[in-house]
Scaffold this motif. Structure first.
Motif, short mmCIF file in Angstrom:
data_model
loop_
_atom_site.label_atom_id
_atom_site.label_comp_id
_atom_site.label_asym_id
_atom_site.label_seq_id
_atom_site.Cartn_x
_atom_site.Cartn_y
_atom_site.Cartn_z
N GLY A 471 0.81 -1.21 0.00
CA GLY A 471 0.00 0.00 0.00
C GLY A 471 0.84 1.26 0.00
O GLY A 471 2.08 1.24 0.04
N HIS A 477 -2.44 9.11 1.31
CA HIS A 477 -3.88 8.90 1.52
C HIS A 477 -4.56 10.20 1.95
O HIS A 477 -5.68 10.49 1.49
CB HIS A 477 -4.09 7.83 2.58
N HIS A 481 -7.66 11.96 0.09
CA HIS A 481 -8.98 11.98 0.71
C HIS A 481 -9.15 13.10 1.75
O HIS A 481 -10.21 13.16 2.40
CB HIS A 481 -9.26 10.63 1.37
N MET A 484 -10.38 11.68 7.34
CA MET A 484 -11.02 10.37 7.52
C MET A 484 -11.92 10.43 8.74
O MET A 484 -11.85 11.38 9.54
CB MET A 484 -9.96 9.27 7.67
N GLU A 488 -11.62 5.36 12.01
CA GLU A 488 -10.43 4.94 11.26
C GLU A 488 -9.18 5.61 11.80
O GLU A 488 -8.12 4.97 11.93
CB GLU A 488 -10.63 5.25 9.78
N HIS A 524 -2.40 -2.38 3.38
CA HIS A 524 -3.38 -2.77 2.36
C HIS A 524 -3.85 -1.58 1.53
O HIS A 524 -4.83 -1.71 0.79
CB HIS A 524 -4.57 -3.45 3.02
N SER A 526 -5.32 1.08 2.46
CA SER A 526 -6.49 1.78 2.99
C SER A 526 -6.31 1.94 4.49
O SER A 526 -5.45 1.30 5.12
CB SER A 526 -7.78 1.01 2.70
N THR A 527 -7.13 2.80 5.07
CA THR A 527 -7.05 3.06 6.51
C THR A 527 -7.75 1.99 7.33
O THR A 527 -7.75 2.07 8.56
CB THR A 527 -7.69 4.42 6.81
N CYS A 528 -8.32 1.01 6.68
CA CYS A 528 -9.03 -0.05 7.40
C CYS A 528 -8.13 -1.23 7.74
O CYS A 528 -8.60 -2.20 8.34
CB CYS A 528 -10.22 -0.55 6.57
#
Length: 698
Positions: A471, A477, A481, A484, A488, A524, A526-528
């Motif tokens: 990632g 990120h 975006h 968030m 998250e 990955h 993403s922030t998840c």
């Protein structure tokens, strides 16, 4: 004992010499009685019996024997006893060939009995017959120092038993040797087959590695070609860099593509339609019917004055309620449609901006890859295959690689030293890189990027092999975006604090010092998912030699290094002595990152450069953090940020205390720890308010 007195004195003398003298034969000679001279044969006797007989004789009997012996010897004339054994001495060595062993020789005075003993059977009778004819003179008494040698008697059955046992042992040994030889041969055959199999496996592994290498290179080239094709297509759609001349220099400028141009045209069209809609709505409001069916003069609009042509404007014609309601509803629906279309266009514009950021990043990557010396899929250290360039920093390039031995994806960070650098600058850079390696190689935690290997490439470059994370980083990120949701962001901060706790629980503890979104990797994308910390180039080791808790920490020797937006105020204090730092530096950085994740901007010096922050003392004046009303953030999150961003380091929590903060604990533990946290926050807020009031007065 009485039987020995009837023997001939010469026989007794021979018996005494046989017992007291040194024996060379294995078997004793038994002497028969006088009546049995003609039929005497060789027989075996017991040495112990002879010794008992001789020991039982008294001195008086000895003297009597000597007298008789002297009388007999006078009859036969003087003759030595050795003359009688001349024929027998040639046979005595044959007795020693049995392997029993030769006894030591006796003194010369007693040598003749040994000759008598070594003679075979049959010679004793000859000797007895000769002695009877010529008596021998009296023999002097034997010395008491003469030794009596022992003799072991073994029967023929014992010898046969020993021989059988020996043969059985030999057979067992031969069978064991044969078994061992067969086992050795079997093991040797197995070893040879295993070696052949190993060589075959090595050959297959080598072929497989070459095939994997070939396939990986083909895949990397296909991906690179696809990326370049997509980048060329996006040049027209999203934009591209163009070189323009400004004076004596050439400057690269960005020109947006047709997607942005079309979007801007659509926005302009919507803006014009909205202006027309506003005019129609104003004109409609002028024709709005009065509330009463017959409006009075007061409700009538005043007559307009003359226009430019000298004519008066007519009164507007009123509409009935149904027509007005119908036209008004149409205009409202059109206005709502324009708002929705504007929102859609704004969302499409944000999406295009994110695509443009990725496109610009890919263009830079392709340009840097074309300029790199490691672009042709080289294999470093006969192990690491370089596939594609991931990014480029000031003095390093990061490639995605493949470990041909461990068969795993890795990130190869190639450090390149400029040839124009002086030797002291090169030595300093290598010193910091080796220091980073020494710190990083000992770390093993799920939230810290692992360091696998370090090796030299040439005189001006070396490589560090790190764990590969597919990632992007948190900084990219946030640029994509903006912000968030709190859940998250809290998950990311929990993982960051877990990694910092590990760094401070080990011996000696470590300060990261360069904690920022760019050094937090999203595994990955993403922030998840999970995160990992990286880049320990500015880390500080709090060993006993440099760290002193009573003095407030360790000296900051690298003042001016790091990212200013994420450093606490104590790092900017200038004085005669360097400032003291501790793990509370990372606590401040954690609070800044959490604020940026929630609000999409930095709390201090958001739109300023690092030079401006240093000139304006922005961080030194950051006494209190301010929160925006939007987006909506919980009060617990705001209190957590305030505890992280306490201006005085004495009031700020360290990493181990931050790990126990109630905001980061599970929900069932929050209630019990909330009261203690509020009490500590209230106790800390009073000196903070005094400090802010004093600064405001100054």
């Amino acid at each position: 004992m009485q039987e020995f007195r009837h023997f001939d004195p010469q026989k007794l003398e021979l018996l005494e010499a046989r017992i007291k003298g040194n024996r060379s034969s294995q078997q004793p000679i038994m002497i028969a009685d006088d009546s049995n001279h003609s039929t005497s044969t060789c027989s075996r006797g017991s040495p112990s019996d002879d010794i008992e007989v001789m020991q039982s004789e008294t001195p008086e009997k000895e003297r009597k024997k000597r007298k008789r012996k002297g009388q007999d010897s006078d009859l036969s004339g003087p003759k030595k006893i050795s003359e009688y054994f001349k024929a027998a001495t040639s046979l005595s060595p044959g007795r020693t060939s049995l392997g029993i062993g030769i006894l030591p020789k006796s003194p010369p005075s007693s040598s003749y009995p040994s000759q008598m003993m070594s003679s075979p059977c049959g010679n004793s009778n000859d000797y007895i017959s000769h002695s009877s004819q010529s008596p021998k003179p009296a023999r002097p008494r034997f010395s008491e120092s003469s030794s009596i040698s022992t003799q072991t008697e073994m029967s023929l059955q014992d010898l046969e038993l020993k021989e059988r046992q020996h043969q059985s042992h030999m057979r067992v040994k031969e069978e064991t040797i044969e078994t061992l030889n067969s086992t050795t041969q079997d093991l040797q055959r197995r070893l040879d087959s295993a070696q052949k199999l190993l060589e075959k496996v090595k050959e297959q592994s080598k072929k497989s590695t070459e095939k994997i290498k070939q396939l990986l290179i083909e895949k990397a080239r296909a991906e690179n070609k696809e990326a370049r094709t997509k980048s060329m297509e996006d040049r027209l759609r999203l934009g591209q860099f163009t070189t323009q001349r400004q004076g004596a220099k050439f400057v690269e400028t960005w020109n947006d593509g047709y997607a942005f141009t079309d979007l801007v045209k659509r926005q302009e069209k919507i803006a014009k339609e909205r202006e027309e809609l506003d005019q129609q709505r104003k004109s409609l409001m002028k024709r709005k019917p009065p509330n009463s069916p017959h409006p009075s003069s007061k409700s009538r609009p005043k007559q307009n004055g003359p226009n430019d042509e000298g004519f008066a404007k007519p009164f507007p014609e009123f509409m009935n309620h149904a027509e007005f309601y119908e036209r008004d509803e149409i205009l409202k629906l059109r206005q709502a449609a324009f708002k929705k279309e504007e929102a859609d266009l704004q969302g499409e514009l944000e999406k295009l901006e994110r695509e443009r950021n990725l496109h610009i990043r890919e263009l830079k990557r392709i340009h840097n890859e074309d300029q790199s010396t490691f672009r042709d899929h080289k294999v470093l250290n006969d192990r690491y295959l370089l596939l594609r360039l991931l990014g480029k920093g000031g003095f390093s390039e990061v490639y995605k690689g493949y470990d041909l031995k461990e068969h795993r994806d890795v990130a190869c960070k190639i450090h390149q030293l400029s040839k124009e650098w002086k030797e002291d600058k090169k030595a300093n850079y290598i010193k910091h890189a080796l220091r980073e390696y020494e710190i990083h190689k000992s770390l093993d935690h799920a939230r810290v990027v692992k360091l696998y290997d370090v090796f030299e490439i040439d005189a001006n470059s070396f490589c560090t092999v790190l764990e590969f994370c597919p990632g992007n980083d948190l900084d990219f990120h946030l640029k994509q975006h903006k912000l968030m949701v709190e859940r998250e962001a809290r998950c990311i901060i929990m993982q960051v604090v877990s990694a910092l706790k590990y760094l401070n629980e080990r011996k000696p503890p470590i300060i990261h010092y360069d904690l920022k979104p760019g050094n937090i990797l999203l595994c990955h994308g993403s922030t998840c998912g999970a995160i990992k910390l990286t880049d320990f180039g500015l880390s500080k080791v709090m060993d006993d030699e440099h760290f002193n808790s009573q003095e407030g920490g360790m000296d900051l020797t690298s003042q001016g290094a790091g990212t200013y937006w994420y450093l606490p105020p104590e790092c900017f204090v200038v004085g005669k002595e360097p400032p003291k730092i501790s793990s509370k530096v990372d606590v401040w950085s954690t609070g800044i990152i959490f604020y940026q994740c929630l609000y999409g901007k930095k709390p201090f010096g958001h739109n300023l450069s690092q030079a401006s922050i240093l000139e304006q003392n922005t961080i030194l004046r950051a006494t209190q953090v301010q929160f925006s009303p939007k987006p909506t953030v919980s009060q617990e999150a705001k209190d957590f940020i305030r505890r992280c961003l306490m201006y005085r380091k004495e009031d700020r929590a360290d990493v181990l205390a931050l790990a126990k903060d109630p905001y980061l604990m599970p929900s069932n533990k929050k209630s019990s720890a909330a009261a203690a946290a509020h009490a500590s926050a209230a106790a800390v807020s009073s000196p903070h308010n005094q400090l802010s009031n004093s600064e405001n007065s100054t």
